[in-house]
Design an enzyme around this catalytic site. Structure first.
Site, PDB file in Angstrom:
ATOM      1  N   SER A 141     -15.239  -4.165   5.296  1.00 18.24           N
ATOM      2  CA  SER A 141     -14.098  -5.062   5.430  1.00 18.24           C
ATOM      3  C   SER A 141     -14.214  -5.780   6.757  1.00 18.24           C
ATOM      4  O   SER A 141     -14.906  -5.315   7.673  1.00 18.24           O
ATOM      5  CB  SER A 141     -12.792  -4.258   5.397  1.00 18.24           C
ATOM      6  OG  SER A 141     -11.684  -5.061   5.771  1.00 18.24           O
ATOM      7  N   TYR A 154      -7.289   2.445   8.764  1.00 13.54           N
ATOM      8  CA  TYR A 154      -8.229   1.741   7.894  1.00 13.54           C
ATOM      9  C   TYR A 154      -9.377   1.145   8.707  1.00 13.54           C
ATOM     10  O   TYR A 154     -10.554   1.317   8.365  1.00 13.54           O
ATOM     11  CB  TYR A 154      -7.482   0.653   7.140  1.00 13.54           C
ATOM     12  CG  TYR A 154      -8.319  -0.123   6.145  1.00 13.54           C
ATOM     13  CD1 TYR A 154      -8.857   0.507   5.028  1.00 13.54           C
ATOM     14  CD2 TYR A 154      -8.552  -1.486   6.311  1.00 13.54           C
ATOM     15  CE1 TYR A 154      -9.618  -0.200   4.092  1.00 13.54           C
ATOM     16  CE2 TYR A 154      -9.305  -2.202   5.388  1.00 13.54           C
ATOM     17  CZ  TYR A 154      -9.838  -1.552   4.294  1.00 13.54           C
ATOM     18  OH  TYR A 154     -10.594  -2.267   3.378  1.00 13.54           O
TER      19      TYR A 154
END
Length: 264
Positions: A141, A154
């Protein structure tokens, strides 16, 4: 990986979103797909939707259960003899400020997003080392390149993926094990719906970043192209998102101000 015809592709997190679309696109290109996730019924539904469902295999896997990985890998190798591409896609996100996030949430994201993929890779690696060539593609990501609001756990898990797999790329080059880091942001999936809040409960909301993002099919097409061309890292997003790492590198103060304006 210029040609996926008759290649064996193992996809984790294949029951929805990017994993499901990756299975569909590579199956269309002639690959045999091993569909893995926790929910067998969801995987079977994906299997039946593939262009060539007969060239697929359903095998459940839980990324929080690494003690099962040896049996899973042995099952795959016994059935197919090799793995040409391992697409590490399974993961979970978070939507909460660090100050309001229980440490159990941080630990769970590290288990699912980092320790699970690493453990599976380590079990499979001895088989990949014996092959002429293989690929490991990691669905990371842009949060693995810099932190952002409500993404502390995250981002930490994605940063960790980069550290491990960039090291692995160097170490396994002599065995022709290629590693592709695929860094997407703002894709129209259910990632925010399935994210955890600070107490570990489902966030159950669609964030603006997902609503405004690019289609899953377009995202996966770019990922496939990156794998085909053995790109070491690719940024996939909309507009200025694609250049965010360059802005951070050369104009860090401006970059910080730009992020501040994205406060949820």
């Amino acid at each position: 990986m210029k040609n996926f015809q008759d290649k064996i592709v193992w996809i984790t997190g294949a029951s929805a979103g990017i994993g499901e679309e990756m299975a569909r696109q590579l199956n269309q290109k002639g690959a045999t797909i091993i569909l893995s996730a926790r929910r067998k019924e969801a995987l079977e539904k994906v299997q039946q939707s593939l262009p060539f469902p007969e060239k697929s295999y359903v095998m459940t896997i839980d990324m929080e259960a690494p003690t099962t990985f040896t049996d899973k890998v042995n099952e795959v190798i016994q059935k197919f003899g090799k793995i040409d591409l391992l697409f590490l896609n399974a993961g979970i996100s978070q939507r909460s400020y660090a100050a309001n996030t229980d440490i159990s949430v941080d630990r769970r994201l590290m288990e699912v997003n980092y320790f699970g993929p690493v453990a599976l890779t380590k079990v499979l690696l001895p088989f990949l080392q014996k092959q002429t060539e293989s690929n490991i593609a990691v669905n990371s990501s842009l949060a693995g390149k810099f932190g952002f609001y409500e993404r502390s756990a995250y981002s930490a898990s994605k940063f960790a993926l980069h550290g491990f797999f960039e090291s692995l790329r160097l170490e396994e080059a002599e065995h022709n094990v290629n590693v592709n880091m695929l860094c997407a942001i703002g894709i129209k999936t259910g990632i925010s719906q399935n994210a955890l809040d600070g107490n570990g409960k489902p966030f159950a909301k669609t964030s603006a970043m997902q609503e405004e993002g690019i289609a899953v099919g377009d995202c996966v097409s770019q990922m496939v192209a990156a794998i085909e061309n053995n790109k070491k890292e690719v940024i996939i997003g909309k507009g200025a998102q694609r250049f965010s790492t360059k802005i951070k590198e050369f104009l860090p103060e401006l970059f910080f101000k730009m992020l501040q304006k994205r406060k949820p």
